[in-house]
Design a protein around this motif. Sequence first.
Motif, PDB file in Angstrom:
ATOM      1  N   ALA A 157       0.693  -1.299  -0.172  1.00  0.00           N
ATOM      2  CA  ALA A 157       0.137  -0.028  -0.076  1.00  0.00           C
ATOM      3  C   ALA A 157       1.086   1.341  -0.034  1.00  0.00           C
ATOM      4  CB  ALA A 157      -0.931   0.205   1.065  1.00  0.00           C
ATOM      5  N   ALA A 158       1.850   1.279   0.639  1.00  0.00           N
ATOM      6  CA  ALA A 158       2.774   2.473   0.923  1.00  0.00           C
ATOM      7  C   ALA A 158       3.474   2.589  -0.336  1.00  0.00           C
ATOM      8  CB  ALA A 158       3.656   2.319   2.154  1.00  0.00           C
ATOM      9  N   ARG A 159       3.845   1.535  -0.983  1.00  0.00           N
ATOM     10  CA  ARG A 159       4.651   1.545  -2.262  1.00  0.00           C
ATOM     11  C   ARG A 159       3.858   2.027  -3.433  1.00  0.00           C
ATOM     12  NH1 ARG A 159       9.713  -1.238  -2.933  1.00  0.00           N
ATOM     13  NH2 ARG A 159       8.973  -1.709  -5.212  1.00  0.00           N
ATOM     14  N   ALA A 160       2.416   1.699  -3.298  1.00  0.00           N
ATOM     15  CA  ALA A 160       1.594   2.211  -4.354  1.00  0.00           C
ATOM     16  C   ALA A 160       1.310   3.690  -4.198  1.00  0.00           C
ATOM     17  CB  ALA A 160       0.106   1.344  -4.256  1.00  0.00           C
ATOM     18  N   VAL A 161       1.334   4.068  -3.078  1.00  0.00           N
ATOM     19  CA  VAL A 161       0.856   5.505  -2.891  1.00  0.00           C
ATOM     20  C   VAL A 161       2.095   6.380  -3.149  1.00  0.00           C
ATOM     21  CG1 VAL A 161       0.365   7.444  -1.063  1.00  0.00           C
ATOM     22  CG2 VAL A 161      -0.967   5.300  -1.139  1.00  0.00           C
ATOM     23  N   GLY A 162       3.174   5.780  -2.807  1.00  0.00           N
ATOM     24  CA  GLY A 162       4.586   6.458  -3.248  1.00  0.00           C
ATOM     25  C   GLY A 162       4.792   6.586  -4.530  1.00  0.00           C
ATOM     26  N   SER A 163       4.455   5.478  -5.548  1.00  0.00           N
ATOM     27  CA  SER A 163       4.722   5.463  -6.973  1.00  0.00           C
ATOM     28  C   SER A 163       3.690   6.648  -7.466  1.00  0.00           C
ATOM     29  CB  SER A 163       4.479   4.066  -7.521  1.00  0.00           C
ATOM     30  OG  SER A 163       4.269   4.284  -8.850  1.00  0.00           O
ATOM     31  N   PHE A 164       2.243   6.726  -6.952  1.00  0.00           N
ATOM     32  CA  PHE A 164       1.659   7.505  -7.544  1.00  0.00           C
ATOM     33  C   PHE A 164       2.134   9.203  -7.182  1.00  0.00           C
ATOM     34  CE2 PHE A 164      -2.209  10.493  -6.902  1.00  0.00           C
ATOM     35  CZ  PHE A 164      -2.853  10.227  -8.114  1.00  0.00           C
ATOM     36  N   ARG A 169       4.485  14.321  -8.986  1.00  0.00           N
ATOM     37  CA  ARG A 169       5.362  15.442  -8.982  1.00  0.00           C
ATOM     38  C   ARG A 169       6.348  15.823 -10.069  1.00  0.00           C
ATOM     39  NH1 ARG A 169       6.228  13.149  -3.477  1.00  0.00           N
ATOM     40  NH2 ARG A 169       7.967  11.823  -4.387  1.00  0.00           N
ATOM     41  N   ARG A 170       6.559  14.381 -10.753  1.00  0.00           N
ATOM     42  CA  ARG A 170       7.302  14.417 -11.911  1.00  0.00           C
ATOM     43  C   ARG A 170       6.447  14.979 -13.299  1.00  0.00           C
ATOM     44  NH1 ARG A 170      10.670   8.841 -10.538  1.00  0.00           N
ATOM     45  NH2 ARG A 170      11.779   9.676  -8.757  1.00  0.00           N
ATOM     46  N   GLY A 171       5.278  14.843 -13.115  1.00  0.00           N
ATOM     47  CA  GLY A 171       4.367  14.891 -14.194  1.00  0.00           C
ATOM     48  C   GLY A 171       4.625  13.656 -15.185  1.00  0.00           C
ATOM     49  N   ASP A 172       5.089  12.652 -14.650  1.00  0.00           N
ATOM     50  CA  ASP A 172       5.214  11.245 -15.317  1.00  0.00           C
ATOM     51  C   ASP A 172       3.705  10.516 -15.783  1.00  0.00           C
ATOM     52  OD1 ASP A 172       7.865  11.595 -15.192  1.00  0.00           O
ATOM     53  OD2 ASP A 172       8.119  10.085 -13.678  1.00  0.00           O
ATOM     54  N   ASP A 173       3.781   9.569 -16.719  1.00  0.00           N
ATOM     55  CA  ASP A 173       2.812   8.715 -16.944  1.00  0.00           C
ATOM     56  C   ASP A 173       2.606   7.919 -15.700  1.00  0.00           C
ATOM     57  OD1 ASP A 173       2.234   9.896 -19.186  1.00  0.00           O
ATOM     58  OD2 ASP A 173       3.463   8.419 -20.475  1.00  0.00           O
ATOM     59  N   VAL A 174       1.168   7.688 -15.413  1.00  0.00           N
ATOM     60  CA  VAL A 174       0.947   6.746 -14.260  1.00  0.00           C
ATOM     61  C   VAL A 174       1.520   5.448 -14.682  1.00  0.00           C
ATOM     62  CG1 VAL A 174      -0.966   5.658 -12.934  1.00  0.00           C
ATOM     63  CG2 VAL A 174      -1.228   8.074 -13.621  1.00  0.00           C
ATOM     64  N   PRO A 175       2.233   4.615 -13.574  1.00  0.00           N
ATOM     65  CA  PRO A 175       2.692   3.592 -13.982  1.00  0.00           C
ATOM     66  C   PRO A 175       1.802   2.558 -14.473  1.00  0.00           C
ATOM     67  CG  PRO A 175       3.692   4.486 -12.066  1.00  0.00           C
ATOM     68  CD  PRO A 175       2.553   5.216 -12.328  1.00  0.00           C
ATOM     69  N   HIS A 176       1.940   1.507 -15.263  1.00  0.00           N
ATOM     70  CA  HIS A 176       1.040   0.597 -15.482  1.00  0.00           C
ATOM     71  C   HIS A 176      -0.148   1.130 -16.325  1.00  0.00           C
ATOM     72  CE1 HIS A 176       3.640  -1.922 -12.938  1.00  0.00           C
ATOM     73  NE2 HIS A 176       3.275  -1.273 -11.779  1.00  0.00           N
ATOM     74  N   GLY A 177      -0.072   2.166 -17.119  1.00  0.00           N
ATOM     75  CA  GLY A 177      -1.129   3.059 -17.525  1.00  0.00           C
ATOM     76  C   GLY A 177      -2.034   2.147 -18.439  1.00  0.00           C
ATOM     77  N   PRO A 178      -1.555   1.422 -19.474  1.00  0.00           N
ATOM     78  CA  PRO A 178      -2.246   0.533 -20.431  1.00  0.00           C
ATOM     79  C   PRO A 178      -3.154  -0.629 -19.552  1.00  0.00           C
ATOM     80  CG  PRO A 178      -0.353   0.782 -21.186  1.00  0.00           C
ATOM     81  CD  PRO A 178      -0.144   1.547 -20.006  1.00  0.00           C
TER      82      PRO A 178
END
Length: 202
Positions: A157-164, A169-178
């Motif tokens: 849960a902490a890793r998922a929130v941290g990834s989001f 912050r970076r303006g990156d695409d959301v991981p695992h987007g497709p």
Amino acid sequence: MHHSQHVRVRQLLDEVALGGLPSFHASFTAPRLPAGDIRYQASQGGGALYDTGLYPVRAALHLLRPRLSVDGAVLTAGPGHGVDTSGVALLSTPEGVTAHLSFGLDHANRSRYALQGSTGRVTLDRAFSPSADHPPVLALERNGTVEEIRLDPEDQAARAVGSFARAVRRGDDVPHGPAIVRQPRLLEEIRVRAGDLRKAVR
């Protein structure tokens, strides 16, 4: 999908450690809850498919990639409930790789998946709800022997929130987007294929 146990399974697939054309089997079930629980309220999006079924679907997308389609599905409503309390679904890829998924809210606890290829099999228990202090163990079966791949505990849960948060912050695409886009469509396809116990959400 932010837990390293799923990353390691994906690596085994990429390394062809299980051989060709693996099949995927996943099950996520939980015991019956009190009758008034929100999971049994159709107006709140309740039901086994949306509560426990989405986890096996998400795992199948992660491991087999987004080109999955629904070949068959069954949803069953328990007595006194206006939502599905159990279900099964068969998914496949264009190459013929299959995913057999089961889920429910009226069963003994089970949280497991397995991938079986032409030369090996990997099994993961506590696949969908590991506690932050649980050390995962992958059971890799090949050539008549079983190798246990032990991993460090992680707080998914902490890793998922941290990834989001990092992506925002970076303006990156959301991981695992497709896969994120494909998942709700697959859930709707399962509900429609099963004949739907209520109108599919569009």
